[in-house]
Design a protein around this motif. Structure first.
Motif, PDB file in Angstrom:
ATOM      1  N   CYS A 126       0.799  -1.231   0.000  1.00 13.11           N
ATOM      2  CA  CYS A 126       0.000   0.000   0.000  1.00 13.11           C
ATOM      3  C   CYS A 126       0.836   1.288   0.000  1.00 13.11           C
ATOM      4  CB  CYS A 126      -0.923  -0.015   1.215  1.00 13.11           C
ATOM      5  SG  CYS A 126      -2.030   1.389   1.266  1.00 13.11           S
ATOM      6  N   CYS A 141      -1.377   6.320   1.634  1.00 17.05           N
ATOM      7  CA  CYS A 141      -1.137   7.530   2.427  1.00 17.05           C
ATOM      8  C   CYS A 141       0.365   7.749   2.579  1.00 17.05           C
ATOM      9  CB  CYS A 141      -1.849   7.467   3.779  1.00 17.05           C
ATOM     10  SG  CYS A 141      -0.911   6.632   5.078  1.00 17.05           S
ATOM     11  N   CYS A 196       0.895   1.241   9.087  1.00 17.49           N
ATOM     12  CA  CYS A 196       2.312   1.538   8.886  1.00 17.49           C
ATOM     13  C   CYS A 196       2.783   2.429  10.029  1.00 17.49           C
ATOM     14  CB  CYS A 196       2.536   2.251   7.561  1.00 17.49           C
ATOM     15  SG  CYS A 196       2.044   1.243   6.157  1.00 17.49           S
ATOM     16  N   CYS A 205      -6.500   4.807   5.945  1.00 16.35           N
ATOM     17  CA  CYS A 205      -6.229   3.409   6.312  1.00 16.35           C
ATOM     18  C   CYS A 205      -7.420   2.725   6.972  1.00 16.35           C
ATOM     19  CB  CYS A 205      -5.024   3.353   7.250  1.00 16.35           C
ATOM     20  SG  CYS A 205      -4.195   1.757   7.235  1.00 16.35           S
TER      21      CYS A 205
END
Ligand code: SF4
Length: 295
Positions: A107, A110, A179, A195
């Motif tokens: 991912c 962001c 993360c 997220c």
């Protein structure tokens, strides 16, 4: 009366929906529209018939997609684009969680993806857990090992789980962001918003009886409300993750309780007694008998 959409608008809408899918958002709601009263003039925006060229949001966030949508103007079937979430066809919760993890991919949605994360920390535990813990985000140990709550705070959470008469593998543990925020800073609003749809999908698949929000960041994101820990703790909230069906006959939603984050309890051990009260409330609901007060 149904309104026929132009091919360009259909294409732009389909593109927009795909964009939301990439963000992990699959559910859309129709907002009530305001019908002008007699004598009231229509808002100026209604006269704007070309949303592609006039919406600054589209201009700023999707420049490449916008131009592709305008250039091709294919007569797309929007209903084919409105696909259900990948996990909807999964045979069991474990397979569904795997599909959500695959959907998350490597991912980059962001900015946390480029701020020093080693890996994505998806979540761990029993895919059919009655009890789920949700924290804020991974720290250094979690980032290194790819599993939530494995450092000192994780040890304390393990003790809390044991004191409830459960094992770590009985529950499911995840975070609002997957993360590590640099320097263990608090995740920012846009990072949580980007997220958390994946967390909501995890909760909707696991269908826990109780979700325990660990700390104010988790509580505020799950409950979409801002209040102090003193106001948030000490009661249950009815919780249905965004996008889950409130009419699901198999799952009426979860109860949500709020307690202190284990990292906070390490800094201020005097609050452990308060956290224990929160967990006792959860144990009572689940019919669990306490083994020992956590150290
Ligand atoms: S925090 Fe979540 S949305 Fe942001 S990059 Fe990591 S997995 Fe993607």
């Amino acid at each position: 009366m149904p309104v026929a959409l132009s091919p360009a608008l259909r294409s732009a809408l389909a593109e927009r929906i795909r964009y939301y899918h990439e963000l992990g958002i699959y559910d859309f709601y129709r907002r009530e529209t305001h019908t002008p009263e007699a004598g009231e003039s229509a808002p100026a925006a209604i006269e704007d018939v070309n949303p592609i060229s006039t919406q600054p949001e589209l201009r700023e966030q999707m420049p490449a997609r916008k131009s592709a949508a305008v250039a091709t103007a294919i007569d797309e079937n929007i209903f084919e684009v409105l696909t259900p979430k990948p996990e909807h066809n999964a045979s069991n919760p474990a397979a569904a969680l795997k599909l959500i993890r695959e959907d998350l991919g490597d991912c980059t949605r962001c900015k946390l993806h480029k701020q020093g994360r080693k890996q994505i920390v998806f979540g761990v535990g029993n895919p059919c857990a009655d009890l789920m813990f949700v924290g804020e985000g991974p720290g250094a140990d979690e980032d290194a090992q790819g599993e939530p709550f494995v450092g000192r705070a994780g040890q304390l959470l393990n003790n809390m789980i044991k004191a409830m008469g459960l094992r770590r593998e009985d529950v499911y543990i995840a975070n609002v962001v997957k993360c590590r925020p640099p320097g263990n800073r608090t995740p920012e609003r846009d990072e949580c918003d980007t997220c958390s749809p994946f967390l909501m999908r995890q909760i909707a698949v696991i269908k826990p009886k109780i979700v325990v929000a660990l700390g104010a960041v988790a509580a505020k994101n799950l409950l979409a409300m801002s209040a102090s820990m003193a106001e948030l703790r000490g009661r249950f909230y009815d919780f249905m993750p965004a996008g889950a069906r409130s009419s699901d006959p198999e799952w009426p939603g979860a109860k949500l309780a709020v307690t202190y984050h284990p990292a906070f309890l390490l800094r201020d051990p005097r609050q452990k007694g308060e956290a224990w009260k929160d967990l006792q409330m959860v144990m009572k609901f689940l019919g669990l008998k306490p083994q020992q007060k956590p150290e």
